[in-house]
Every structure is written in structure tokens, then in C-alpha cells.
Design a protein around this motif. Structure first.
Motif, PDB file in Angstrom:
ATOM      1  N   GLY A   7       4.902   4.813   6.336  1.00 45.66           N
ATOM      2  CA  GLY A   7       4.653   5.417   5.030  1.00 45.66           C
ATOM      3  C   GLY A   7       3.178   5.559   4.743  1.00 45.66           C
ATOM      4  O   GLY A   7       2.725   6.599   4.256  1.00 45.66           O
ATOM      5  N   PHE A   8       2.408   4.522   5.059  1.00 47.10           N
ATOM      6  CA  PHE A   8       0.965   4.545   4.811  1.00 47.10           C
ATOM      7  C   PHE A   8       0.270   5.616   5.650  1.00 47.10           C
ATOM      8  O   PHE A   8      -0.491   6.435   5.125  1.00 47.10           O
ATOM      9  CB  PHE A   8       0.368   3.171   5.129  1.00 47.10           C
ATOM     10  N   VAL A   9       0.543   5.628   6.955  1.00 44.76           N
ATOM     11  CA  VAL A   9      -0.133   6.567   7.858  1.00 44.76           C
ATOM     12  C   VAL A   9       0.298   7.996   7.571  1.00 44.76           C
ATOM     13  O   VAL A   9      -0.538   8.913   7.459  1.00 44.76           O
ATOM     14  CB  VAL A   9       0.149   6.200   9.336  1.00 44.76           C
ATOM     15  N   THR A  10       1.607   8.230   7.446  1.00 49.76           N
ATOM     16  CA  THR A  10       2.105   9.586   7.216  1.00 49.76           C
ATOM     17  C   THR A  10       1.577  10.166   5.916  1.00 49.76           C
ATOM     18  O   THR A  10       1.068  11.291   5.881  1.00 49.76           O
ATOM     19  CB  THR A  10       3.648   9.595   7.190  1.00 49.76           C
ATOM     20  N   SER A  11       1.664   9.394   4.846  1.00 46.78           N
ATOM     21  CA  SER A  11       1.194   9.880   3.549  1.00 46.78           C
ATOM     22  C   SER A  11      -0.315  10.116   3.559  1.00 46.78           C
ATOM     23  O   SER A  11      -0.798  11.119   3.022  1.00 46.78           O
ATOM     24  CB  SER A  11       1.564   8.866   2.461  1.00 46.78           C
ATOM     25  N   SER A  12      -1.061   9.203   4.198  1.00 47.54           N
ATOM     26  CA  SER A  12      -2.527   9.356   4.266  1.00 47.54           C
ATOM     27  C   SER A  12      -2.907  10.644   4.985  1.00 47.54           C
ATOM     28  O   SER A  12      -3.809  11.372   4.547  1.00 47.54           O
ATOM     29  CB  SER A  12      -3.147   8.151   4.987  1.00 47.54           C
ATOM     30  N   LEU A  13      -2.227  10.941   6.092  1.00 46.97           N
ATOM     31  CA  LEU A  13      -2.528  12.148   6.849  1.00 46.97           C
ATOM     32  C   LEU A  13      -2.222  13.400   6.034  1.00 46.97           C
ATOM     33  O   LEU A  13      -3.020  14.346   5.997  1.00 46.97           O
ATOM     34  CB  LEU A  13      -1.729  12.175   8.157  1.00 46.97           C
ATOM     35  N   VAL A  14      -1.065  13.421   5.366  1.00 42.75           N
ATOM     36  CA  VAL A  14      -0.647  14.614   4.636  1.00 42.75           C
ATOM     37  C   VAL A  14      -1.575  14.903   3.457  1.00 42.75           C
ATOM     38  O   VAL A  14      -1.972  16.049   3.233  1.00 42.75           O
ATOM     39  CB  VAL A  14       0.815  14.471   4.152  1.00 42.75           C
ATOM     40  N   GLY A  47       8.843   3.712   1.099  1.00 42.18           N
ATOM     41  CA  GLY A  47       8.423   2.479   0.463  1.00 42.18           C
ATOM     42  C   GLY A  47       6.977   2.398   0.009  1.00 42.18           C
ATOM     43  O   GLY A  47       6.272   3.398  -0.114  1.00 42.18           O
ATOM     44  N   ILE A  48       6.523   1.168  -0.190  1.00 42.19           N
ATOM     45  CA  ILE A  48       5.238   0.887  -0.839  1.00 42.19           C
ATOM     46  C   ILE A  48       4.028   1.279   0.006  1.00 42.19           C
ATOM     47  O   ILE A  48       2.911   1.401  -0.506  1.00 42.19           O
ATOM     48  CB  ILE A  48       5.150  -0.610  -1.213  1.00 42.19           C
ATOM     49  N   GLY A  49       4.218   1.510   1.301  1.00 45.35           N
ATOM     50  CA  GLY A  49       3.103   1.945   2.142  1.00 45.35           C
ATOM     51  C   GLY A  49       2.494   3.244   1.655  1.00 45.35           C
ATOM     52  O   GLY A  49       1.294   3.482   1.784  1.00 45.35           O
ATOM     53  N   VAL A  50       3.329   4.096   1.058  1.00 43.23           N
ATOM     54  CA  VAL A  50       2.859   5.379   0.518  1.00 43.23           C
ATOM     55  C   VAL A  50       1.900   5.140  -0.638  1.00 43.23           C
ATOM     56  O   VAL A  50       0.891   5.846  -0.779  1.00 43.23           O
ATOM     57  CB  VAL A  50       4.056   6.241   0.066  1.00 43.23           C
ATOM     58  N   LEU A  51       2.184   4.150  -1.465  1.00 39.88           N
ATOM     59  CA  LEU A  51       1.312   3.819  -2.596  1.00 39.88           C
ATOM     60  C   LEU A  51      -0.095   3.476  -2.124  1.00 39.88           C
ATOM     61  O   LEU A  51      -1.095   3.867  -2.738  1.00 39.88           O
ATOM     62  CB  LEU A  51       1.909   2.644  -3.371  1.00 39.88           C
TER      63      LEU A  51
END
Length: 242
Positions: free
Chosen positions: A113-120, A162-166
Motif C-alpha cells: 500500500g505504501f509503495v504503490t500509493s507513493s508511486l501513483v 490498509g494504513i500503508g496508503v496513509l
């Protein structure tokens, strides 16, 4: 006020992520899965449209593509440098560290979630051009539009990953904030051609993120990030040789 665009963008990501986390508990697993696939499909076409917008040119002879060689060189050189630096693993490690800090050890999708959202939300011309405009003139209109898009994207991402996106709000704030602060210094070197090339390469990387969302992790997009530097170096060399 200069910098307000990035602040609003970060807040929008936080709001979208929190809303996504609120509805996550009430969603069935199959519903979360279809949301990820929907985001993947949308991300694919965002990448395709952004790339074709820069590559396809219409003239008296018809429609033809431009920038193909630069795109190939950018991806090849960027991939070589990215593999040497092992950026993907470093991003995963950063995600793991943040997961420990926020005490989300049981969240298996935190890093994704963290990596994917950060890239997008970080890759693309809107982030670069919007931050430059904000830094130079205080015009944050482009970043405000981006904030709306990012809010929707992170809402859907957070509801399924989940919270990784936050936590992706952190690299977003650092990335766009740094560009805004440096805008006065880099603006004289940013040409329309450079911005178009950045948008083209960035859109192809976004397309890669979409592939990963639809068919799990197939492409190491993080290791292709140095490809964004190639158009900048190329354009600077062309300016010096004129």
C-alpha cells in the motif's frame, strides 16, 4: 501563499486514506479485491493517456509517434541504474520501517500500500509542474486539482490495502515540497520539451503500476524511477549544445 498547494495535497491524501480505512472494515474481501482491480484498470488508462498525449503528433502527413527513442533509452538506462541502486528494495525497507513505527506489524499489505500509493501520487507531470508553479508564482490551481484526484485514489487504495496508503503522504510532502522550494533555481532550466518528456516517461511508469495492481507484483517499477532523470539530462545537454 507559496507551498499551500502541497499542504492541501497532503491533507487530501490523509483525508482520502482515513475515509478508506473507515470503510475497510465493512467491506468483504471480494469487494476490496475488485476495488484494487478497478484502481489498476484506471491507473493503466491514466498512464496510457498521459503517454499517448505526449507521443502522438498530428501533422499534414497524418498521425505519428515521437519520443520513442528517448523513452526506450530512459527506461533502459533508468532500469540499469535502478537495479544497481536496488531502489525497489530500499522502498520496501522504508515501508517496513514505517510499518514498525506505526505498529502495524500484522498488516501484511502495508508495504504494498505504501509503495504503490507513493508511486501513483508522486509520479507524473502534475506533481512536477504544479509544484513549480506553486513555488514561482503561488499559483496552486494544478496541485488543488491533483489533490482531488489523489483523495479519491487513496480512498480506494486504503480501503483495500490498509494504513500503508496513509503513510504515502510523507514522501508526497517531501517530494513536492522540495520541488516547490527549489522552483526558483530549477525553473530557468525547465523547458516545455523537458516537461513533456517527463510526463511521457512518468506516464509509462504509472502504466507499470497499473499492471502490478491488476496482476499482482510483476514489474519492479521502483527500480525504473531513475528513468525520470534521463529526459532532464538529455534536455540540459541539448540546451548546452545549441
Amino acid at each position: 501563499m507559496r507551498g499551500i498547494g502541497t499542504i492541501v495535497n497532503v491533507v487530501a491524501v490523509l483525508i482520502g486514506s482515513c475515509l478508506g480505512l473507515c470503510v475497510k472494515g465493512g467491506m468483504k474481501e471480494k469487494t476490496q479485491k475488485i476495488l484494487v482491480q478497478a484502481c489498476g484498470l484506471a491507473t493503466l488508462f491514466i498512464g496510457i493517456s498521459g503517454a499517448l498525449e505526449q507521443m502522438l503528433v498530428m501533422d499534414s502527413e497524418g498521425i505519428h509517434a515521437q519520443g520513442t527513442l528517448l523513452l526506450i533509452c530512459s527506461l533502459v538506462i533508468g532500469g540499469f541504474v535502478g537495479e544497481a541502486l536496488d531502489i525497489e528494495s530500499r522502498l520496501d525497507t522504508l515501508g517496513e520501517r514505517i510499518r514498525r513505527i506505526v505498529k502495524a506489524k500484522n498488516d501484511s499489505r502495508f508495504v504494498d500500500g505504501f509503495v504503490t500509493s507513493s508511486l501513483v501520487i508522486c509520479i507524473g507531470a502534475m506533481a512536477v509542474v504544479g509544484a513549480v508553479q506553486d513555488g514561482l508564482t503561488g499559483d496552486c490551481s494544478m496541485l488543488l486539482s491533483k489533490a482531488v484526484l489523489d483523495c479519491i485514489i487513496t480512498l480506494v487504495f486504503a480501503s483495500s490495502m490498509g494504513i500503508g496508503v496513509l503513510c504515502s503522504a510523507v514522501p508526497l510532502g517531501i517530494y513536492q515540497g522540495a520541488i516547490t522550494l527549489l522552483a526558483v533555481f530549477i525553473a530557468p532550466y525547465l523547458t516545455d520539451t523537458m516537461i513533456a518528456s517527463l510526463s511521457m516517461v512518468g506516464s509509462v511508469l504509472i502504466f507499470g503500476v497499473g499492471i502490478n495492481l491488476l496482476w499482482e507484483k510483476k514489474l519492479r517499477v521502483g527500480n525504473l524511477l531513475p528513468a525520470l532523470l534521463v529526459p532532464i539530462v538529455y534536455d540540459l545537454i541539448m540546451q548546452m549544445t545549441r
